[in-house]
Write a protein that holds these residues in place. Sequence first.
Motif, short mmCIF file in Angstrom:
data_model
loop_
_atom_site.label_atom_id
_atom_site.label_comp_id
_atom_site.label_asym_id
_atom_site.label_seq_id
_atom_site.Cartn_x
_atom_site.Cartn_y
_atom_site.Cartn_z
N ALA A 284 0.83 -1.21 0.00
CA ALA A 284 0.00 0.00 0.00
C ALA A 284 0.86 1.26 0.00
CB ALA A 284 -0.95 -0.01 1.19
N LEU A 285 1.89 1.28 0.83
CA LEU A 285 2.75 2.46 0.90
C LEU A 285 3.49 2.69 -0.41
CD1 LEU A 285 3.67 4.75 2.72
CD2 LEU A 285 5.48 3.26 3.57
N CYS A 286 4.04 1.64 -0.97
CA CYS A 286 4.73 1.76 -2.26
C CYS A 286 3.75 2.11 -3.37
CB CYS A 286 5.49 0.47 -2.59
SG CYS A 286 6.90 0.17 -1.51
N GLY A 287 2.56 1.52 -3.33
CA GLY A 287 1.53 1.83 -4.32
C GLY A 287 1.11 3.29 -4.27
N LEU A 288 0.97 3.84 -3.06
CA LEU A 288 0.63 5.26 -2.91
C LEU A 288 1.75 6.15 -3.45
CD1 LEU A 288 -1.04 5.30 0.61
CD2 LEU A 288 -2.15 5.76 -1.58
N THR A 289 2.98 5.75 -3.22
CA THR A 289 4.11 6.52 -3.75
C THR A 289 4.09 6.53 -5.27
OG1 THR A 289 5.44 5.97 -1.81
CG2 THR A 289 6.63 6.74 -3.75
N LEU A 290 3.86 5.37 -5.87
CA LEU A 290 3.79 5.30 -7.33
C LEU A 290 2.57 6.04 -7.87
CD1 LEU A 290 4.94 1.62 -7.97
CD2 LEU A 290 6.22 3.72 -8.38
N LEU A 291 1.47 5.99 -7.13
CA LEU A 291 0.28 6.75 -7.54
C LEU A 291 0.58 8.24 -7.55
CD1 LEU A 291 -2.70 7.07 -8.26
CD2 LEU A 291 -3.23 6.84 -5.81
N MET A 292 1.24 8.72 -6.51
CA MET A 292 1.60 10.13 -6.44
C MET A 292 2.48 10.51 -7.64
SD MET A 292 3.72 12.20 -3.50
CE MET A 292 5.30 11.50 -3.94
N LEU A 293 3.44 9.67 -7.97
CA LEU A 293 4.32 9.96 -9.10
C LEU A 293 3.58 9.89 -10.43
CD1 LEU A 293 7.52 8.06 -7.90
CD2 LEU A 293 7.11 10.54 -7.90
N SER A 294 2.64 8.97 -10.53
CA SER A 294 1.83 8.87 -11.75
C SER A 294 0.94 10.09 -11.92
CB SER A 294 0.99 7.59 -11.72
OG SER A 294 0.23 7.47 -12.90
N ILE A 295 0.32 10.54 -10.83
CA ILE A 295 -0.49 11.76 -10.88
C ILE A 295 0.40 12.94 -11.27
CG2 ILE A 295 -1.78 13.42 -9.48
CD1 ILE A 295 -2.82 10.99 -7.86
N GLY A 296 1.58 13.00 -10.69
CA GLY A 296 2.51 14.08 -11.04
C GLY A 296 2.88 14.05 -12.51
N SER A 297 3.15 12.87 -13.04
CA SER A 297 3.50 12.74 -14.45
C SER A 297 2.33 13.13 -15.35
CB SER A 297 3.94 11.31 -14.77
OG SER A 297 5.07 10.96 -14.04
N ALA A 298 1.13 12.68 -15.00
CA ALA A 298 -0.06 13.04 -15.79
C ALA A 298 -0.29 14.55 -15.73
CB ALA A 298 -1.28 12.30 -15.27
N LEU A 299 -0.09 15.13 -14.57
CA LEU A 299 -0.23 16.57 -14.42
C LEU A 299 0.82 17.30 -15.26
CD1 LEU A 299 -1.85 18.71 -12.89
CD2 LEU A 299 -0.21 18.52 -11.03
N LEU A 300 2.05 16.80 -15.24
CA LEU A 300 3.10 17.39 -16.06
C LEU A 300 2.74 17.33 -17.54
CD1 LEU A 300 5.93 18.67 -16.24
CD2 LEU A 300 6.87 16.34 -16.25
N LEU A 301 2.21 16.22 -17.98
CA LEU A 301 1.79 16.07 -19.38
C LEU A 301 0.72 17.09 -19.74
CD1 LEU A 301 1.61 14.61 -22.12
CD2 LEU A 301 -0.02 13.05 -21.03
N ILE A 302 -0.32 17.15 -18.94
CA ILE A 302 -1.44 18.05 -19.25
C ILE A 302 -1.00 19.51 -19.19
CG2 ILE A 302 -3.70 18.85 -18.42
CD1 ILE A 302 -4.10 15.87 -17.48
N LEU A 303 -0.24 19.86 -18.17
CA LEU A 303 0.22 21.24 -18.04
C LEU A 303 1.24 21.61 -19.11
CD1 LEU A 303 0.49 21.54 -14.16
CD2 LEU A 303 -1.25 22.55 -15.67
#
Length: 181
Positions: A123-142
Amino acid sequence: MTVNEIDKTSADWPAGPPDAHDQWNFSVRRETPTQRLDRNYAEILQEVRVAQTGVQLLLAFLLTVAFTPRFATLTEFERRVYVAALVLGAAATALLIAPAAFHRLVYQRRLKRQLVLASSRFALCGLTLLMLSIGSALLLILSVTLGPALAAWFTAGALGWFALWWFVVPMWTRMRNSGDR
């Protein structure tokens, strides 16, 4: 040993003699170590359910992006960010589903303690990867909407915001209250 005026021998405790945490849980909650493991696993599953919804929505969005007409106009940088977001989202999905698969494979093997520890790490590692994935998606859109320089600043701020509330504040609270045990 007597805990809360109830005689408990080490045979009554599945993992051997109780430690201070087991004793506290028993005296305050009237909860045995096995009951605590069951409760902990149920709590982890509830947490994972919340995160799974987010990662499923993100991954669904990312999976459809490549099939839109605008995808062909992405720069090489934006395509790489897209791939990173997609792979990180898939990896987060795998880790957030892992507790269910792990449970299925160790079911009725008396490995609840190992299940809880592994599920907590997943769960902890999954949340970390989720945060990074959200960040990457945000970077793409922005990056598409504002350009790469502004996108990098906003994404860094957003990742800092996530890290603050998901990791820094809980760890600060944990350290601040570590003497309360």
